[in-house]
Design a protein around this motif. Structure first.
Motif, short mmCIF file in Angstrom:
data_model
loop_
_atom_site.label_atom_id
_atom_site.label_comp_id
_atom_site.label_asym_id
_atom_site.label_seq_id
_atom_site.Cartn_x
_atom_site.Cartn_y
_atom_site.Cartn_z
N TYR A 1 -85.39 -90.47 -59.31
CA TYR A 1 -86.27 -90.14 -58.38
C TYR A 1 -87.57 -90.86 -58.78
CZ TYR A 1 -82.97 -86.81 -57.32
OH TYR A 1 -81.71 -86.33 -57.16
N THR A 2 -87.78 -91.20 -59.88
CA THR A 2 -89.20 -92.06 -60.34
C THR A 2 -89.45 -93.06 -59.44
OG1 THR A 2 -88.94 -91.36 -62.81
CG2 THR A 2 -90.50 -92.95 -61.98
N GLY A 3 -88.66 -94.09 -59.15
CA GLY A 3 -88.90 -95.17 -58.31
C GLY A 3 -89.26 -94.68 -56.94
N TRP A 4 -88.42 -93.69 -56.34
CA TRP A 4 -88.72 -93.45 -55.04
C TRP A 4 -90.00 -92.88 -54.82
CZ3 TRP A 4 -87.50 -88.19 -52.99
CH2 TRP A 4 -87.89 -88.16 -51.61
N LEU A 5 -90.44 -91.81 -55.86
CA LEU A 5 -91.55 -90.97 -55.84
C LEU A 5 -92.60 -91.83 -55.83
CD1 LEU A 5 -90.69 -87.68 -57.45
CD2 LEU A 5 -90.90 -88.18 -55.23
N SER A 6 -92.74 -93.09 -56.78
CA SER A 6 -93.99 -93.65 -56.83
C SER A 6 -93.98 -94.57 -55.56
CB SER A 6 -93.75 -94.57 -58.17
OG SER A 6 -92.64 -95.41 -58.24
N ALA A 7 -93.00 -95.06 -55.24
CA ALA A 7 -93.31 -95.73 -54.06
C ALA A 7 -93.67 -94.94 -52.62
CB ALA A 7 -91.65 -96.50 -53.49
N GLU A 8 -93.23 -93.80 -52.52
CA GLU A 8 -93.66 -92.95 -51.56
C GLU A 8 -95.37 -92.46 -51.80
OE1 GLU A 8 -92.59 -91.91 -48.56
OE2 GLU A 8 -90.84 -93.01 -49.07
N GLY B 1 -106.56 -96.61 -48.62
CA GLY B 1 -107.14 -97.80 -49.03
C GLY B 1 -107.04 -97.82 -50.60
N VAL B 2 -106.28 -96.96 -51.34
CA VAL B 2 -106.05 -97.04 -52.55
C VAL B 2 -104.74 -97.75 -52.84
CG1 VAL B 2 -105.49 -95.59 -54.78
CG2 VAL B 2 -107.21 -94.70 -52.96
N THR B 3 -104.57 -98.82 -53.84
CA THR B 3 -103.46 -99.46 -54.21
C THR B 3 -103.09 -99.37 -55.52
OG1 THR B 3 -104.31 -101.41 -52.71
CG2 THR B 3 -102.61 -101.89 -54.30
N ILE B 4 -101.85 -98.85 -55.85
CA ILE B 4 -101.25 -98.61 -56.93
C ILE B 4 -99.93 -99.21 -57.04
CG2 ILE B 4 -102.34 -96.33 -57.41
CD1 ILE B 4 -99.81 -95.21 -56.86
N GLY B 5 -99.54 -99.77 -58.34
CA GLY B 5 -98.11 -100.20 -58.44
C GLY B 5 -97.14 -98.99 -58.41
N THR B 6 -95.97 -99.66 -58.20
CA THR B 6 -94.72 -98.73 -58.18
C THR B 6 -93.89 -98.89 -59.43
OG1 THR B 6 -93.36 -100.35 -57.13
CG2 THR B 6 -94.53 -98.96 -55.77
N ILE B 7 -93.18 -97.85 -59.99
CA ILE B 7 -92.42 -97.70 -61.08
C ILE B 7 -90.98 -98.24 -60.72
CG2 ILE B 7 -91.80 -96.53 -63.21
CD1 ILE B 7 -94.24 -94.97 -62.51
N SER B 8 -90.21 -99.10 -61.21
CA SER B 8 -89.05 -99.23 -61.26
C SER B 8 -88.00 -98.95 -62.44
CB SER B 8 -88.89 -100.86 -60.75
OG SER B 8 -87.36 -101.08 -60.95
N VAL B 9 -87.40 -97.89 -62.12
CA VAL B 9 -86.26 -97.53 -63.21
C VAL B 9 -84.95 -97.82 -62.80
CG1 VAL B 9 -85.61 -95.39 -64.66
CG2 VAL B 9 -87.93 -95.64 -63.61
N ALA B 10 -84.27 -98.27 -63.70
CA ALA B 10 -82.70 -98.54 -63.54
C ALA B 10 -82.08 -97.26 -63.48
CB ALA B 10 -82.20 -99.48 -64.56
N LEU B 11 -81.07 -97.13 -62.83
CA LEU B 11 -80.14 -95.99 -62.67
C LEU B 11 -78.89 -96.08 -63.28
CD1 LEU B 11 -79.94 -93.07 -61.32
CD2 LEU B 11 -78.83 -94.20 -59.30
N PRO B 12 -78.87 -95.27 -64.38
CA PRO B 12 -77.40 -95.57 -65.11
C PRO B 12 -76.22 -94.98 -64.17
CG PRO B 12 -79.40 -94.41 -66.49
CD PRO B 12 -79.61 -94.53 -65.15
#
Length: 512
Positions: A95-102, A111-122
């Motif tokens: 859920y890290t990648g999805w929550l960070s994207a949301e 107007g706040v820009t942040i990066g998203t976290i991509s985590v490979a799912l085993p």
């Protein structure tokens, strides 16, 4: 490594079976089983082993401490550690990648820009965390004693036939089988195992993969511009994915059970003709049975089940299905899918539509109508499960536009209908003209629709036969006469050869 690959069928499984048979009477039998299971899982990426071994080893030691302690508060703290470790691990990867994207989307509105976290799912993380967690919960409840041999325990967690997509086995059902010195399976059991594997390969390569190809073509027509689909293609998508996901997941289970049977290990049934259910409760007793039972025993019943009144029962159903939807994937539509099935469970408790249909139309017709009605309610849920938010609108619009398109073609010939008698040859000619006009302007829908019918019919027929006998189709194998077994095996082999897709497509539930 996937079950429908030549590497698995022709190399890995035969070598694994032969190796185990040679070592089965020695102390190295389960060491070998553990090694081949870890190799099977790590064939794609070695790092996949780290989260699995992390959660397994933690639960192994916590299970022993929970068993050895008589202090209720201490035992509960240890159980909470186990649950947090398992759910935390699952949440980080899933859920890290999805929550960070949301979060990035939400902050972008201000107007706040942040990066998203991509985590490979085993692969299989949803399955082995639930399986490992049930081990410590059962020990906490004094329903199972921990196994002191860590090799046997790790073999239970990583047993390759069911590791990636279930069924989710309880330690009390699987661990004693793996720990015991099992006799060789009989010729009859080996024959049954091969039939399960063959039938699973048929469901996967012939039915699921071909249906998936048609569903993929429909989604490509939507494209990144969210183009509207022609009338009817939404139905192709809906029915196609409905049978694709069933054939795909049932195929995995059949191959898993057949592979395990070659080691004289019995895995539980995970499906029982689910599309012939008459209501939501019946469906969840027939679809993904191991997950349904897990959610019932470790979530719904601890929440109170149905023992504390109507409103709390509804709350418990919605919480269970919400978390069941979230377990399947990180995304709003997975949550909506779970909530949708929760609402269906509540609806049928308040308004038992299947009971009313039987009462009004009689046992046979009423039950048939109840099956058809609930099947289509399930089909709509699969649209939520498979479609992206951008795809949902065009798919649904295409479904509701089909009746209008049919009526439009009939209306275009209304003047001709007015001039002919319904019992005349001319009336037939006008009907043929209407049909030709509809086909010529909706040929994509007709062609794709025939494809859905072609690859769904074998499943529908075998499911009806199995439903009438109260089992899955391949479980009828022992009841078949020899000539019928041979005939069915020949048909399956030729179907795989001529209609099976050659590429080794991953199973859908590998993503969960």
């Amino acid at each position: 490594m996937v079950f429908n690959s030549l590497n698995y069928i022709c190399i890995f499984l035969p070598l694994a079976v032969v190796g185990y048979y040679l070592l089965r009477k020695t102390a190295f039998a389960n060491v070998f089983m553990l090694c081949i299971s870890l190799f099977f899982y790590a064939a794609s990426a070695v790092w996949y082993l780290l989260p699995m071994l992390f959660t397994a080893i933690i639960d192994y030691f916590l299970g022993k401490k929970i068993q050895d302690s008589d202090d209720p508060a201490y035992r509960k703290r240890l159980l909470i550690i186990s649950v947090i470790a398992n759910i935390g691990l699952l949440s980080v990867f899933k859920y890290t990648g999805w929550l960070s994207a949301e979060l990035a989307t939400l902050l972008g509105l201000f107007g706040v820009t942040i990066g998203t976290i991509s985590v490979a799912l085993p692969p299989a993380i949803s399955f082995y965390t639930f399986q490992s967690m049930s081990y410590t919960i059962d020990i906490y409840r004094r329903e199972f004693h921990p196994h002191r041999n860590i090799v046997n325990y790790l073999s239970f967690v990583s047993f390759f036939p069911h590791l990636v997509a279930g069924p989710i086995m309880r330690a009390r059902d699987l661990l004693p089988q793996l720990a015991a010195k099992r006799p060789l399976p009989s010729h009859k059991e080996v024959s049954y195992a091969f039939f399960m594997i063959l039938f699973g390969l048929f469901l996967k390569t012939v039915c699921a993969d071909n249906l998936g190809a048609i569903v993929g073509l429909v989604t490509k027509m939507i494209g990144p511009q969210h183009a509207q689909l022609p009338p009817g293609l939404g139905l192709v998508f809906m029915y196609g994915f409905t049978y694709q996901i069933y054939c795909d997941f049932a195929a995995y289970t059949a191959i898993a059970r057949g592979s395990a049977k070659l080691f004289n290990v019995d895995l539980m049934r995970n499906f029982l003709t689910p599309y012939l259910s008459t209501n939501p409760s019946d469906f969840w007793h027939r679809w993904h049975i191991s997950l349904s039972q897990w959610l019932r025993d470790y979530l719904y019943i601890p929440l109170g089940g149905s023992k504390h009144g109507k409103w709390l029962t509804m709350r418990n159903l919605m919480i269970t299905m919400f978390l069941g939807g979230l377990w399947h994937g990180a995304g709003w539509f997975f949550i909506f899918w779970g909530l949708y099935h929760g609402l269906l469970l509540i609806l049928y408790r308040i308004c038992p539509l299947d009971v009313w249909l039987v009462r009004f139309f009689g046992q046979r017709m009423g039950k048939l109508l109840a099956i058809v009605l609930f099947f289509h309610l399930v089909c709509f849920g699969w649209i939520l499960f498979r479609a992206t938010p951008a795809e949902f609108g065009p798919i649904w619009h295409s479904i509701i536009a089909l009746p209008g398109a049919v009526i439009g073609h009939i209306a275009a010939y209304q003047s001709y209908f007015d001039k002919v008698s319904i019992f005349s040859y001319d009336f037939v000619s006008v009907c043929v003209g209407v049909l030709r006009g509809f086909v010529s302007s909706n040929w994509v829908f007709i062609v794709y629709g025939w494809g859905i019918i072609l690859f769904s019919i074998p499943v529908i027929i075998t499911d009806i036969i199995a439903w009438r006998n109260g089992v899955e189709f391949y479980e009828l194998y022992d009841r078949m006469p020899t000539w019928m077994k041979v005939a069915i095996i020949i048909v399956l082999l030729y179907a795989i050869q001529f209609f099976g897709r050659r590429e080794s497509n991953e199973f859908i539930y590998f993503a969960f």
